[in-house]
Design a protein around this motif. Structure first.
Motif, short mmCIF file in Angstrom:
data_model
loop_
_atom_site.label_atom_id
_atom_site.label_comp_id
_atom_site.label_asym_id
_atom_site.label_seq_id
_atom_site.Cartn_x
_atom_site.Cartn_y
_atom_site.Cartn_z
N VAL A 103 0.83 -1.20 0.00
CA VAL A 103 0.00 0.00 0.00
C VAL A 103 0.87 1.26 0.00
CG1 VAL A 103 -1.65 1.35 1.35
CG2 VAL A 103 -1.99 -1.10 1.07
N VAL A 104 1.92 1.27 0.80
CA VAL A 104 2.81 2.43 0.85
C VAL A 104 3.47 2.65 -0.51
CG1 VAL A 104 4.96 3.33 1.82
CG2 VAL A 104 3.24 2.31 3.33
N GLU A 105 3.94 1.59 -1.14
CA GLU A 105 4.58 1.72 -2.45
C GLU A 105 3.60 2.24 -3.50
OE1 GLU A 105 6.42 -1.92 -3.55
OE2 GLU A 105 8.05 -1.73 -2.08
N GLU A 106 2.35 1.78 -3.44
CA GLU A 106 1.33 2.25 -4.39
C GLU A 106 1.04 3.73 -4.17
OE1 GLU A 106 -1.94 -0.36 -3.72
OE2 GLU A 106 -1.11 -1.99 -4.94
N GLN A 107 1.00 4.16 -2.91
CA GLN A 107 0.74 5.57 -2.62
C GLN A 107 1.89 6.46 -3.11
OE1 GLN A 107 0.10 4.98 1.58
NE2 GLN A 107 -2.10 5.24 1.40
N ILE A 108 3.11 6.00 -2.94
CA ILE A 108 4.26 6.77 -3.44
C ILE A 108 4.21 6.88 -4.97
CG2 ILE A 108 6.77 6.77 -3.73
CD1 ILE A 108 6.95 5.48 -0.95
N GLU A 109 3.83 5.78 -5.61
CA GLU A 109 3.78 5.74 -7.08
C GLU A 109 2.75 6.71 -7.64
OE1 GLU A 109 5.07 4.75 -10.72
OE2 GLU A 109 5.88 3.83 -8.91
N HIS A 110 1.60 6.81 -6.97
CA HIS A 110 0.51 7.64 -7.47
C HIS A 110 0.49 8.99 -6.78
CE1 HIS A 110 -0.85 3.47 -8.40
NE2 HIS A 110 -1.09 4.04 -9.56
N GLU A 111 1.60 9.69 -6.89
CA GLU A 111 1.71 11.02 -6.29
C GLU A 111 0.69 11.96 -6.90
OE1 GLU A 111 5.25 14.37 -5.72
OE2 GLU A 111 5.40 12.80 -7.23
N GLN A 112 0.04 12.76 -6.02
CA GLN A 112 -1.00 13.71 -6.45
C GLN A 112 -0.46 15.12 -6.26
OE1 GLN A 112 -4.62 12.83 -4.30
NE2 GLN A 112 -4.21 10.65 -4.40
N ARG A 113 -0.05 15.74 -7.34
CA ARG A 113 0.56 17.09 -7.25
C ARG A 113 -0.38 18.13 -7.87
NH1 ARG A 113 5.93 17.19 -6.28
NH2 ARG A 113 5.54 19.38 -5.92
#
Length: 282
Positions: free
Chosen positions: A272-282
């Motif tokens: 889950v942490v890796e997926e959240q890092i991958e889908h950065e919301q800028r």
């Protein structure tokens, strides 16, 4: 609806900092479901392991009592969907020579409030706390950890590690409270947080209180952006920026994750942490 206070800083600081108390979000106050309560009793001289994974929007309360010479390994994981909110309150009392090992992870929910209170009531009692958190998007994380040392020659260790990205906001209050009569006690507290981009609101409140002279306490906070030289080194070895960030955050969280006894839960948190890092919301 009148605001309900969820947790407070043991000793108030400047109000403009906005860290003296945490209020329950309205969506939590209006939940029709009852509070989920868990009571744990550890008999004298015995060991109990309890793993609690919260996946439902609710208010959770965990209370535990560890009798003389007993030990408790308590693992509390917050794994709510990203559009939900939740709270968790943990209260543990440890008697003479009792040991408490608490492991926490906050990686889900749009808004989360958590408090952990451990009371070292008996002489020679011990608390070892390790926790991690990850915030992305517009998530709000509010944590309040307090270890009260009342017995003689008690020992407290609090290690909290976090990573934040996007526009996440986080407050961590960590308190070691040496009460009168806690002679010979020691306490260590440290928070490490990595900021993966600008625009994050990070507030850390390390607090040490003492009404006893013969104690040894230390606290520290380390917060900042990823080390550019470390990032450059990893990327020079063939990793892209996201992969490098995953590696650094994974290393930061490793010592906390290894305390989770269930391999599937460890893998789920890492994924889950890796997926959240991958889908950065800028």
């Amino acid at each position: 609806m009148e605001k309900e206070i969820f947790s407070t800083l043991p000793v108030p600081t400047w109000r403009w900092l906005g860290v003296n108390e945490a209020y329950l979000p309205e969506e939590i106050q209006m939940l029709p479901t009852p509070v989920r309560k868990t009571q744990i009793e550890v008999p004298a001289g015995q060991h109990v392991t309890q793993v609690i994974a919260n996946r439902t929007e609710q208010r959770t309360e965990i209370t535990a009592h560890v009798a003389e010479g007993g030990s408790l390994q308590l693992v509390q994981l917050q794994l709510l969907p990203p559009d939900k909110a939740g709270t968790c309150s943990v209260t543990v009392t440890a008697e003479k020579d009792a040991q408490v090992y608490y492991t926490g992870a906050e990686i889900g929910a749009s808004r989360v409030l958590a408090q952990v209170k451990i009371h070292l009531a008996g002489d020679g009692s011990k608390a070892d706390v390790a926790a991690l958190y990850f915030g992305d998007g517009t998530r709000s994380i509010d944590l309040n950890y307090v270890i009260t040392q009342a017995g003689k020659k008690t020992e407290a260790n609090m290690q909290v590690r976090g990573a934040l990205q996007d526009s996440a906001a986080k407050i961590f209050r960590g308190t070691l409270d040496f009460k009168a009569g806690s002679k010979g006690s020691t306490g260590r507290e440290k928070e490490e947080v990595v900021l993966l981009n600008e625009g994050i609101r990070n507030r850390s409140v390390p607090l040490m209180l003492s009404a006893e002279e013969d104690v040894n306490g230390q606290h520290a906070v380390s917060a900042g952006r990823l080390d550019k030289s470390k990032l450059f080194y990893l990327m020079s070895r063939g990793l892209d920026e996201k992969e490098a960030q995953k590696l650094v955050v994974g290393a930061l969280f490793a010592t906390v994750l290894e305390r989770v006894p269930d391999a599937e839960l460890r893998e789920e948190i890492s994924r889950v942490v890796e997926e959240q890092i991958e889908h950065e919301q800028r």
